[in-house]
Scaffold this motif. Structure first.
Motif, short mmCIF file in Angstrom:
data_model
loop_
_atom_site.label_atom_id
_atom_site.label_comp_id
_atom_site.label_asym_id
_atom_site.label_seq_id
_atom_site.Cartn_x
_atom_site.Cartn_y
_atom_site.Cartn_z
N ASP A 2 -4.91 11.31 108.88
CA ASP A 2 -5.71 10.17 108.45
C ASP A 2 -6.74 10.64 107.43
OD1 ASP A 2 -7.65 7.98 108.37
OD2 ASP A 2 -6.58 7.22 110.11
N SER A 5 -9.88 7.37 107.37
CA SER A 5 -10.45 6.77 108.58
C SER A 5 -10.11 5.29 108.72
CB SER A 5 -11.98 6.96 108.61
OG SER A 5 -12.32 8.32 108.57
N GLU A 40 -18.61 8.81 103.41
CA GLU A 40 -17.19 9.06 103.19
C GLU A 40 -16.75 8.53 101.82
OE1 GLU A 40 -12.90 8.68 105.47
OE2 GLU A 40 -14.55 7.40 106.11
N GLN A 249 -13.06 10.88 113.96
CA GLN A 249 -13.31 12.32 113.91
C GLN A 249 -13.99 12.81 115.20
OE1 GLN A 249 -16.62 14.56 111.85
NE2 GLN A 249 -15.09 14.59 110.22
N ASN A 252 -11.29 13.14 117.80
CA ASN A 252 -10.46 14.30 117.51
C ASN A 252 -11.18 15.60 117.88
OD1 ASN A 252 -7.71 14.11 115.66
ND2 ASN A 252 -8.93 12.24 115.52
N THR A 274 -7.10 8.24 120.10
CA THR A 274 -6.88 8.43 118.66
C THR A 274 -5.59 7.77 118.19
OG1 THR A 274 -5.73 10.54 118.94
CG2 THR A 274 -8.13 10.63 118.67
N THR A 279 -7.58 13.62 112.13
CA THR A 279 -8.55 13.92 111.08
C THR A 279 -8.46 15.42 110.76
OG1 THR A 279 -10.30 14.25 112.74
CG2 THR A 279 -10.12 12.07 111.72
#
Length: 304
Positions: A2, A5, A40, A249, A252, A274, A279
């Motif tokens: 990904d 996001s 981001e 994130q 993860n 997830t 990520t």
């Protein structure tokens, strides 16, 4: 893997930056509040090759505007780290270091100008945290830049991530300082905070610093697993947790930390949340060329 996001504006602003479409870049960035994932979007522009060429014309055309200076700053910041590469310091040539530092100094010039024009913005100060680490400004200056960011946005996740790196042993801090900062930040924030991720990152950082065998033993210490559970309860397990910003994130990161700790049930919970979306951070620590492969391997080990 990904890369955005799930935020369609990331791909849109990246494409606009690659096409030198300043009007679209400005439209996307101006529409996004700083506290709702602007970082981001800025990195999507900053990591795009060629921005350093066309942004010069925008700076000349808009001498009083802060946004072009912020964009120029983050591009030179990213461009600087590209010159350094991810190699260990001993493997980076003198020429690479000189180019790295030159680009970071240019980035700082633009970032300070952006901060002067928009004193309430947190983004220039967050970027200055990263340039400062590369330029080795020292712990006192680094701390001031971090504090300048969080005065404007107290739960700025990326700013806390940068400061965590700053106080790591490998950047002149210590494991003790790193863990203390992570816990103070996470538990000083309201329940449901993304900042709980810092506790998991700190344990992963210490794991990375240890020799094979000692690293696995560390992650399975009762104090480490208890710390991870406590942080999870205060973060993504909390009823006030909202899937926004860097939430993916965060999950993860806990998935990796619990996997390394041998906490299969907790790891499986994170993998399930997830939904197969990977990520790059933190999985590149296990496989820099294929983070998704590292994710799949650990997910299978957790029985998901």
């Amino acid at each position: 893997m990904d890369v955005d996001s799930g935020d369609p504006d990331v791909g849109r602003v990246r494409e606009a930056a690659a096409a030198a479409d300043w009007n679209t870049v400005r439209e996307v960035l101006e529409a996004r509040p700083e506290s709702e994932g602007l970082t981001e979007l800025l990195w999507a522009v900053g990591d795009t090759a060629g921005v350093e060429r066309w942004i010069t014309g925008v700076l000349e055309a808009e001498p009083d505007a802060a946004l072009p200076r912020l964009v120029a700053g983050i591009r030179h910041l990213s461009w600087g780290w590209e010159a350094r590469t991810g190699a260990r310091a001993k493997d980076v040539t003198r020429a690479q270091f000189e180019l790295f530092h030159s680009r970071l100094r240019t980035a700082e010039k633009w970032l300070y100008e952006a901060a002067e024009r928009e004193p309430l913005w947190s983004s220039p100060w967050y970027c200055l945290q990263t340039t400062g680490r590369g330029l080795e400004v020292g712990q006192v200056v680094a701390r001031r830049r971090f504090e300048a960011t969080v005065r404007r946005d107290p739960q700025h996740l990326e700013a806390h991530q940068q400061q965590l790196q700053q106080v790591c042993d490998k950047w002149g801090g210590s494991h003790e300082e790193m863990h203390a900062f992570a816990r103070a930040s996470a538990f000083g924030a309201p329940g449901g905070t993304l900042l709980g991720q810092l506790v998991a990152i700190a344990h992963i950082e210490e794991w990375l610093s240890l020799d094979p065998g000692a690293d696995a033993a560390y992650m399975r210490l009762a104090e480490v697993t208890n710390s991870l559970r406590e942080a999870a309860d205060h973060s993504y397990r909390h009823p006030d947790f909202v899937r926004r910003g860097a939430w993916l994130q965060v999950l993860n990161t806990f998935a990796l930390a619990f996997s390394l700790a041998g906490e299969r049930d907790s790891a499986r919970e994170c993998f399930r949340a997830t939904e197969g979306r990977v990520t790059k951070f933190p999985w590149y620590y296990l496989d820099g060329s294929d983070p998704a492969a590292a994710y799949r391997k650990q997910r299978a080990a957790a029985g998901r």
